[in-house]
Design a protein around this motif. Structure first.
Motif, PDB file in Angstrom:
ATOM      1  N   TYR A  48     -22.466  -1.260  40.800  1.00 45.48           N
ATOM      2  CA  TYR A  48     -23.317  -2.171  40.016  1.00 45.48           C
ATOM      3  C   TYR A  48     -24.083  -1.414  38.934  1.00 45.48           C
TER       4      TYR A  48
ATOM      5  N   ASP B  73     -23.702  -1.989  34.875  1.00 44.60           N
ATOM      6  CA  ASP B  73     -24.876  -2.289  34.037  1.00 44.60           C
ATOM      7  C   ASP B  73     -24.965  -1.311  32.866  1.00 44.60           C
TER       8      ASP B  73
ATOM      9  N   GLU C 193     -24.666  -2.594  29.030  1.00 42.56           N
ATOM     10  CA  GLU C 193     -25.819  -2.457  28.135  1.00 42.56           C
ATOM     11  C   GLU C 193     -25.505  -1.570  26.927  1.00 42.56           C
TER      12      GLU C 193
ATOM     13  N   GLU D 180     -31.751   3.315  38.060  1.00 47.11           N
ATOM     14  CA  GLU D 180     -31.022   2.992  36.829  1.00 47.11           C
ATOM     15  C   GLU D 180     -30.221   4.195  36.333  1.00 47.11           C
TER      16      GLU D 180
END
Ligand SMILES: CC(C)(COP(=O)(O)OP(=O)(O)OC[C@H]1O[C@@H](n2cnc3c(N)ncnc32)[C@H](O)[C@@H]1OP(=O)(O)O)[C@@H](O)C(=O)NCCC(=O)NCCS
Length: 194
Positions: free
Chosen positions: A29, A33, A37, A87
């Protein structure tokens, strides 16, 4: 599978602002992302990425392969994460690892758009390169950049890479064969394993 994970090297490096660790099967995941992005931002600097880079299912498949490469010592795919390990800020990969009388590999990297120009890739690459030179005992780490990718060229010079040549139409970036400056970092203190 029993025994599988124990063969994967556990590498986690911490700097002032980053956790740098090997990608694992739970990162699908986060990686989807990152590539979603930064899709437009990375496009001019990378080979064409298919849609599966933006989907966790695509990464699940890719991470299985990456896990196998880690296990066999053929490549090391590092993630740059915030200190909470949430992140993905960027990626650093050492691929095509060859040993024997070559002990060399290729380095590739990218940083998310919002993290540019803060010294984060330099901060990450210093310990990652140290790991590859000292723990994986690489004698030569090669990295190549398009002449107009000044940020990448400056970064490599600051890390001690030296220019070794210039290759015409070297790599297909964003769908076009592009010239590259060939750079390498060599370890003059390299010694064979005892
Ligand atoms: C290549 C790339 C990783 C370089 O990113 P970067 O943020 O410039 O990397 P660095 O860690 O070397 O940071 C240097 C920049 O941070 C600035 N900086 C700010 N704070 C800093 C600090 N504490 N320490 C060091 N540098 C700092 C420097 O001044 C420099 O900015 P400048 O180029 O505007 O002068 C990035 O541009 C990228 O992801 N590009 C797209 C993908 C790509 O090109 N990959 C490589 C293909 S060969």
């Amino acid at each position: 599978m029993f025994g599988y994970r124990s063969n994967v090297p556990k590498v986690s490096l911490t700097t002032e602002r980053l956790t740098i660790r090997l990608a694992n099967e739970r990162d699908a995941y986060r990686l989807a992302d990152y590539y979603t992005e930064n899709r437009d931002f990375l496009k001019p600097w990378e080979p064409v990425r298919d849609q599966s880079y933006c989907y966790p299912s695509g990464w699940q498949v890719r991470l299985n392969t990456i896990g196998e490469l880690h296990k066999q010592g053929l490549a090391y795919y590092f993630l740059l994460l915030d200190l909470e390990d949430n992140e993905v800020i960027g990626v650093v990969n050492f691929s095509n690892v060859l040993r024997g009388d070559f002990h060399a590999c290729f380095l590739g990297y990218s940083l998310g758009q919002k993290w540019q120009g803060q010294g984060l890739m330099y901060e990450a690459l210093r310990p990652a390169l140290r790991y590859m030179l000292n723990q994986q005992r690489m004698h030569r780490i090669m990295a190549n950049y398009m002449p107009h990718n000044l940020r990448s060229g400056n970064l490599l010079v600051r890390l001690g890479f030296e220019r070794e040549g210039y290759a015409k139409d070297y790599l297909r970036i964003d769908g076009h064969w592009q010239d590259h400056v060939l750079m390498a970092l060599t370890n003059s203190d390299w010694k064979p394993a005892i």
